[in-house]
Design a protein around this motif. Structure first.
Motif, short mmCIF file in Angstrom:
data_model
loop_
_atom_site.label_atom_id
_atom_site.label_comp_id
_atom_site.label_asym_id
_atom_site.label_seq_id
_atom_site.Cartn_x
_atom_site.Cartn_y
_atom_site.Cartn_z
N GLU A 1 134.33 19.97 9.25
CA GLU A 1 134.74 21.16 8.49
C GLU A 1 133.59 22.17 8.43
O GLU A 1 133.77 23.34 8.76
N ILE A 2 132.41 21.68 8.05
CA ILE A 2 131.30 22.63 7.88
C ILE A 2 130.62 22.92 9.22
O ILE A 2 130.33 24.07 9.54
N GLY A 3 130.44 21.87 10.01
CA GLY A 3 129.72 22.06 11.28
C GLY A 3 130.54 22.78 12.34
O GLY A 3 130.00 23.54 13.13
N TYR A 4 131.84 22.53 12.38
CA TYR A 4 132.67 23.09 13.44
C TYR A 4 133.72 24.08 12.93
O TYR A 4 134.51 24.60 13.70
N GLY A 5 133.76 24.26 11.62
CA GLY A 5 134.70 25.26 11.06
C GLY A 5 136.15 24.81 11.09
O GLY A 5 137.06 25.64 11.01
N HIS A 6 136.41 23.49 11.21
CA HIS A 6 137.81 23.04 11.14
C HIS A 6 138.29 23.15 9.68
O HIS A 6 137.55 22.78 8.76
N PRO A 7 139.51 23.62 9.46
CA PRO A 7 139.97 23.75 8.07
C PRO A 7 140.13 22.41 7.37
O PRO A 7 140.03 22.31 6.16
N MET A 8 140.34 21.35 8.16
CA MET A 8 140.49 20.01 7.59
C MET A 8 139.95 19.00 8.60
O MET A 8 140.20 19.12 9.80
N GLY A 9 139.19 18.01 8.12
CA GLY A 9 138.62 17.01 9.03
C GLY A 9 139.69 16.11 9.64
O GLY A 9 140.81 16.03 9.13
#
Ligand SMILES: NC(=O)c1ccc[n+]([C@@H]2O[C@H](COP(=O)([O-])OP(=O)(O)OC[C@H]3O[C@@H](n4cnc5c(N)ncnc54)[C@H](O)[C@@H]3O)[C@@H](O)[C@H]2O)c1
Length: 292
Positions: A217-225
């Motif tokens: 989420e934080i490292g790759y900007g995915h909205p949900m892991g």
């Protein structure tokens, strides 16, 4: 344009709604009047939500609803349609039967689309006398919120049908990606690869589900892991897709042991209260098993 949607369930009513919002005349057809009514009620609720959030006006809601007609008779539903989108249950025999029935009742030019999330559109199209007018339109759930539609090009799909599908999706103000008809299309295949690898990492003790998810989420900007997403989608659904992709694409989609074990134990994710996380009243309250 006239758009007919077959199946007024989770996806069908949403596809009818977005089509009507884009200004098309829409027919929503299901096999029982009460299913049609439930679908229309779902649309009303979605649109009312839009009014409450100030996204659309009361009169836009009414105009959209007026463009949608609910029906149970197949022939009346499809005879004047420019596009028919089927959103009936995920079963190849049923989909082929529905495709053939549409072709019998619709005009020669009608484009026939499937909202399948995993089946071969090429195989479905083989039930048609004119398979070149078949295409996949893979909407995401819920269609009125999710901006993506995968346009799935079967072996038989011709250029006119592809262009028609692209124009329709762009007219809905959604983003289209065009993919060849292969197992898992583009999104399910890649999404699942990430989910399965995340599960294997949890099994190997690389990191906790929450840390893996936070990393993406934080490292790759995915909205949900990938693990929380697995709990949302349902572990049974992911296992089923993994088995299908393993059969079609090979061992890299072999389901991890913990996924099988959890499904056997009835821990299917958010809907049962436990998957890779523990859930209470729809909220994530902890991690499952040793990570708690
Ligand atoms: N639910 C999702 O998240 C999702 C996402 C993308 C794609 N899909 C695909 O969309 C399709 C529909 O899924 P769903 O979740 O909306 O299913 P659903 O069970 O909610 O709805 C299916 C509806 O089809 C109706 N139906 C059955 N036979 C019919 C027929 N011959 N003619 C008309 N209606 C008929 C049923 O009565 C039911 O109302 C499936 O192919 C599924 O793989 C689902």
């Amino acid at each position: 344009m006239r758009v007919t949607v077959l199946g007024a369930g989770s996806m069908g009513h949403g596809i009818a709604q977005v089509s009507a919002t884009a200004g098309h005349d829409v027919v929503l057809r299901d096999i029982e009047a009460e299913f049609v009514e439930d679908g229309l009620e779902g649309i009303r609720e979605n649109l009312q939500g839009g009014v409450d959030r100030g996204k659309i006006s009361e009169s836009e809601m009414e105009e959209t609803l007026e463009r949608i007609e609910g029906l149970t008779d197949l022939e009346t539903a499809v005879e004047e349609a420019d596009l028919v989108v089927e959103a009936v249950p995920e079963d190849m025999d049923l989909k082929q039967e529905v495709f053939a029935d549409i072709e019998d009742a619709a005009s020669e030019d009608t484009v026939i689309a499937s909202n399948t999330s995993s089946l071969s559109v090429t195989e479905m199209a083989s039930a048609l006398e004119h398979p070149e007018r078949a295409v996949g339109l893979h909407f995401f759930n819920p269609p009125h919120i999710m901006d993506l539609v995968e346009i799935v090009i079967a072996e038989q799909t011709d250029d006119r049908t592809e262009q028609f599908a692209v124009d329709y999706v762009q007219g809905l103000e959604k983003e289209d990606v065009v993919v060849r008809d292969t197992a898992g299309f583009a999104t399910s295949r890649l999404g699942l690869a990430l989910g399965l690898e995340a599960i294997r990492m949890v099994e190997q003790g690389v990191a906790s589900p929450a840390d893996i998810d936070e990393g993406m989420e934080i490292g790759y900007g995915h909205p949900m892991g990938p693990l929380e997403l697995t709990d949302h989608v349902g572990l049974d659904v992911r296992l089923h897709i993994a088995e299908h992709l393993r059969e079609e694409l090979g061992e890299r989609f072999k389901p991890p042991q913990s996924l099988r074990r959890k499904v056997r134990a009835g821990n299917l994710g958010k809907k049962t209260g436990e998957g890779y996380y523990v859930w209470e009243d729809g909220e994530r309250v902890g991690m499952s098993g040793e990570w708690d």
